[in-house]
Scaffold this motif. Sequence first.
Motif, PDB file in Angstrom:
ATOM      1  N   GLY A 138       0.544  -1.295   0.453  1.00 16.65           N
ATOM      2  CA  GLY A 138       0.304  -0.204   0.129  1.00 16.65           C
ATOM      3  C   GLY A 138       1.201   1.501   0.061  1.00 16.65           C
ATOM      4  O   GLY A 138       1.949   1.016   0.110  1.00 16.65           O
ATOM      5  N   LYS A 139       0.417   2.160   0.572  1.00 16.59           N
ATOM      6  CA  LYS A 139       0.934   3.713   0.198  1.00 16.59           C
ATOM      7  C   LYS A 139       2.234   4.169   1.158  1.00 16.59           C
ATOM      8  O   LYS A 139       2.311   4.686   0.685  1.00 16.59           O
ATOM      9  N   GLU A 140       2.053   3.270   2.038  1.00 16.96           N
ATOM     10  CA  GLU A 140       2.836   3.395   3.327  1.00 16.96           C
ATOM     11  C   GLU A 140       4.260   2.611   2.634  1.00 16.96           C
ATOM     12  O   GLU A 140       5.565   3.293   3.743  1.00 16.96           O
ATOM     13  N   LYS A 141       4.369   2.039   2.098  1.00 18.92           N
ATOM     14  CA  LYS A 141       5.807   1.188   1.563  1.00 18.92           C
ATOM     15  C   LYS A 141       6.733   1.914   1.009  1.00 18.92           C
ATOM     16  O   LYS A 141       7.931   2.185   2.206  1.00 18.92           O
ATOM     17  N   LYS A 142       6.603   2.727   0.441  1.00 21.47           N
ATOM     18  CA  LYS A 142       7.654   3.699   0.054  1.00 21.47           C
ATOM     19  C   LYS A 142       8.426   4.033   1.237  1.00 21.47           C
ATOM     20  O   LYS A 142       9.648   4.536   0.958  1.00 21.47           O
ATOM     21  N   LEU A 143       7.707   4.745   2.114  1.00 20.31           N
ATOM     22  CA  LEU A 143       7.868   6.171   2.806  1.00 20.31           C
ATOM     23  C   LEU A 143       8.786   5.602   3.899  1.00 20.31           C
ATOM     24  O   LEU A 143      10.081   5.077   4.325  1.00 20.31           O
ATOM     25  N   LEU A 144       8.204   3.734   4.276  1.00 14.69           N
ATOM     26  CA  LEU A 144       9.133   3.299   4.981  1.00 14.69           C
ATOM     27  C   LEU A 144      10.498   2.613   4.676  1.00 14.69           C
ATOM     28  O   LEU A 144      11.055   2.126   5.919  1.00 14.69           O
ATOM     29  N   VAL A 145      10.127   2.374   3.747  1.00 14.76           N
ATOM     30  CA  VAL A 145      11.767   1.454   2.866  1.00 14.76           C
ATOM     31  C   VAL A 145      12.939   2.463   3.145  1.00 14.76           C
ATOM     32  O   VAL A 145      13.935   2.224   3.732  1.00 14.76           O
ATOM     33  N   GLU A 178      -4.710  15.493  -3.416  1.00 14.44           N
ATOM     34  CA  GLU A 178      -5.917  14.883  -4.272  1.00 14.44           C
ATOM     35  C   GLU A 178      -5.421  13.949  -5.758  1.00 14.44           C
ATOM     36  O   GLU A 178      -5.817  13.193  -5.440  1.00 14.44           O
ATOM     37  N   LYS A 179      -4.306  14.841  -5.587  1.00 18.13           N
ATOM     38  CA  LYS A 179      -3.872  13.837  -7.540  1.00 18.13           C
ATOM     39  C   LYS A 179      -2.940  12.460  -7.034  1.00 18.13           C
ATOM     40  O   LYS A 179      -2.513  12.518  -7.450  1.00 18.13           O
ATOM     41  N   GLN A 180      -2.234  13.254  -5.444  1.00 18.28           N
ATOM     42  CA  GLN A 180      -0.725  12.238  -5.487  1.00 18.28           C
ATOM     43  C   GLN A 180      -1.046  12.837  -3.806  1.00 18.28           C
ATOM     44  O   GLN A 180      -0.808  13.479  -3.436  1.00 18.28           O
ATOM     45  N   ASN A 181      -0.631  10.976  -3.108  1.00 20.83           N
ATOM     46  CA  ASN A 181      -0.805  10.938  -1.709  1.00 20.83           C
ATOM     47  C   ASN A 181       0.271  11.548  -1.655  1.00 20.83           C
ATOM     48  O   ASN A 181       1.122  10.651  -1.517  1.00 20.83           O
ATOM     49  N   PRO A 182       0.356  12.357  -0.678  1.00 18.92           N
ATOM     50  CA  PRO A 182       1.875  13.218   0.139  1.00 18.92           C
ATOM     51  C   PRO A 182       2.025  11.978  -0.178  1.00 18.92           C
ATOM     52  O   PRO A 182       4.119  11.854   0.700  1.00 18.92           O
ATOM     53  N   ILE A 183       2.470  10.332   0.973  1.00 14.78           N
ATOM     54  CA  ILE A 183       3.427   9.921   0.981  1.00 14.78           C
ATOM     55  C   ILE A 183       3.837   8.804  -0.047  1.00 14.78           C
ATOM     56  O   ILE A 183       4.803   8.450   0.581  1.00 14.78           O
ATOM     57  N   GLU A 184       3.464   9.485  -0.745  1.00 14.14           N
ATOM     58  CA  GLU A 184       3.799   8.872  -1.842  1.00 14.14           C
ATOM     59  C   GLU A 184       4.388   9.444  -2.943  1.00 14.14           C
ATOM     60  O   GLU A 184       5.544   8.890  -3.907  1.00 14.14           O
ATOM     61  N   ASN A 185       4.472  10.811  -2.709  1.00 17.74           N
ATOM     62  CA  ASN A 185       5.805  11.660  -3.645  1.00 17.74           C
ATOM     63  C   ASN A 185       6.685  11.224  -3.517  1.00 17.74           C
ATOM     64  O   ASN A 185       7.440  11.809  -2.114  1.00 17.74           O
ATOM     65  N   ASP A 186       7.582  11.291  -4.584  1.00 20.76           N
ATOM     66  CA  ASP A 186       9.061  11.022  -4.329  1.00 20.76           C
ATOM     67  C   ASP A 186      10.014  11.964  -3.243  1.00 20.76           C
ATOM     68  O   ASP A 186      10.235  11.839  -2.707  1.00 20.76           O
ATOM     69  N   GLU A 187       9.750  13.644  -3.889  1.00 21.30           N
ATOM     70  CA  GLU A 187      10.646  14.520  -3.143  1.00 21.30           C
ATOM     71  C   GLU A 187       9.819  14.331  -1.594  1.00 21.30           C
ATOM     72  O   GLU A 187      11.127  14.907  -0.538  1.00 21.30           O
ATOM     73  N   ILE A 191      13.232  13.490   1.881  1.00 22.72           N
ATOM     74  CA  ILE A 191      12.958  14.645   1.776  1.00 22.72           C
ATOM     75  C   ILE A 191      13.115  13.817   3.600  1.00 22.72           C
ATOM     76  O   ILE A 191      14.244  13.716   4.637  1.00 22.72           O
ATOM     77  N   LEU A 192      11.785  13.682   3.879  1.00 22.32           N
ATOM     78  CA  LEU A 192      12.179  12.757   5.249  1.00 22.32           C
ATOM     79  C   LEU A 192      13.441  11.795   5.098  1.00 22.32           C
ATOM     80  O   LEU A 192      13.524  11.521   6.123  1.00 22.32           O
ATOM     81  N   SER A 193      13.411  11.085   4.493  1.00 21.54           N
ATOM     82  CA  SER A 193      14.419   9.866   5.000  1.00 21.54           C
ATOM     83  C   SER A 193      15.958  10.178   4.684  1.00 21.54           C
ATOM     84  O   SER A 193      16.909   9.480   4.888  1.00 21.54           O
ATOM     85  N   THR A 194      16.353  10.974   3.671  1.00 27.48           N
ATOM     86  CA  THR A 194      17.758  11.716   3.880  1.00 27.48           C
ATOM     87  C   THR A 194      18.004  12.691   4.234  1.00 27.48           C
ATOM     88  O   THR A 194      19.325  12.979   4.739  1.00 27.48           O
ATOM     89  N   ARG A 195      17.697  13.938   4.754  1.00 29.75           N
ATOM     90  CA  ARG A 195      17.853  14.689   5.290  1.00 29.75           C
ATOM     91  C   ARG A 195      18.359  14.781   6.755  1.00 29.75           C
ATOM     92  O   ARG A 195      17.598  14.082   7.788  1.00 29.75           O
ATOM     93  N   SER A 196      19.177  15.633   7.045  1.00 30.88           N
ATOM     94  CA  SER A 196      19.578  15.525   8.537  1.00 30.88           C
ATOM     95  C   SER A 196      18.542  16.682   9.466  1.00 30.88           C
ATOM     96  O   SER A 196      17.732  16.836   8.809  1.00 30.88           O
ATOM     97  N   LYS A 197      18.445  15.968  10.809  1.00 28.06           N
ATOM     98  CA  LYS A 197      17.432  16.707  11.785  1.00 28.06           C
ATOM     99  C   LYS A 197      17.330  17.617  11.752  1.00 28.06           C
ATOM    100  O   LYS A 197      16.237  18.321  11.461  1.00 28.06           O
ATOM    101  N   PRO A 198      18.591  18.183  11.496  1.00 25.63           N
ATOM    102  CA  PRO A 198      18.905  20.069  11.525  1.00 25.63           C
ATOM    103  C   PRO A 198      18.147  20.649  10.362  1.00 25.63           C
ATOM    104  O   PRO A 198      17.702  21.560  10.314  1.00 25.63           O
ATOM    105  N   ALA A 228       5.777  10.047  11.422  1.00 22.76           N
ATOM    106  CA  ALA A 228       7.428  10.159  10.801  1.00 22.76           C
ATOM    107  C   ALA A 228       8.016  12.082  10.795  1.00 22.76           C
ATOM    108  O   ALA A 228       9.563  11.653  11.384  1.00 22.76           O
ATOM    109  N   VAL A 229       7.239  12.656  10.498  1.00 22.22           N
ATOM    110  CA  VAL A 229       7.727  14.450  11.000  1.00 22.22           C
ATOM    111  C   VAL A 229       7.534  14.132  12.124  1.00 22.22           C
ATOM    112  O   VAL A 229       8.570  14.751  12.775  1.00 22.22           O
ATOM    113  N   GLN A 230       6.480  13.766  13.214  1.00 17.88           N
ATOM    114  CA  GLN A 230       6.804  14.506  14.385  1.00 17.88           C
ATOM    115  C   GLN A 230       8.018  12.834  15.487  1.00 17.88           C
ATOM    116  O   GLN A 230       8.505  14.066  16.065  1.00 17.88           O
ATOM    117  N   CYS A 231       8.024  12.335  14.757  1.00 14.37           N
ATOM    118  CA  CYS A 231       9.263  11.960  15.584  1.00 14.37           C
ATOM    119  C   CYS A 231      10.836  12.196  15.019  1.00 14.37           C
ATOM    120  O   CYS A 231      12.068  11.850  15.769  1.00 14.37           O
TER     121      CYS A 231
END
Length: 261
Positions: A138-145, A178-187, A191-198, A228-231
């Motif tokens: 489902g939609k969460e796979k890309k982000l979790l991986v 409405e066009k694409q769920n943000p959780i599936e958006n590549d950008e 951003i969430l999976s590669t950028r430092s926390k600062p 994910a954002v809050q953690c």
Amino acid sequence: MAEIEALIKAFSGHGVDEKTVISILGNSQPEHRQAFRKEGGFFAEDERRFERWNDHHVKLLKHEFMRFKNAVVLWAMHPWERDARLIKEALKKGPNSNSVIVEIASTRSSDELLGARKAYHSLFEHSIEEDVASHIHGKEKKLLVALVSAYRYEGPKVKEDVAKSEAKALISAVKNAEKQNPIENDEVVRILSTRSKPHLKSVFKHYKEIAGQHFEDELDVHLILQAAVQCLITPQSYFSRVSLHFFFNSVIGVFIYGCFI
């Protein structure tokens, strides 16, 4: 005796009072245990005058002590092994436990998460990445991986122009939800999976300045993305909020949360 009364009370409520039990049992004598059997109401003599525990109480206490036993086992583990096993258990339980994966992947340092990946490989002869990819649909796979695969820069340097540009990318993703769920958006995932926390803190600061509200406040229908954002940014606040509902009833929760108290 006061100790016996305290022990009876510890066994009688909803949930075993482990602290009291450990304190008393660690200093108990045989006569204390005999007094407990006679006065606690948990035991009864059969026709042979043998003191046996009421079967119903045995079942209740086994259930209560299971959580306690799990807590002790997790406490004794190396943190890398503990996180690897928690992720494996979350994958077995299914989608309702995906938040555990997010919490571990988003709150650990780069080296801690790398250690968990090494432990997982040794324990289960698979990588975390491949198991997350194969078990989650489902939609969460890309982000979790992406989150479990991360190895972030942990220094203080932030390029404000890049952070502002990425804030605008997040704004665009929300506007086009409405066009694409943000959780599936590549950008968003990048951003969430590669950028430092600062860096992410700077991104969200620019987001608030441009959009007029916090990024996570616009994710109420995207709970895993919001978690994910809050953690990543405010783990203490996230776990404090979750604890109001159920977190301290969860052995898993105690050990994830324990990193922040």
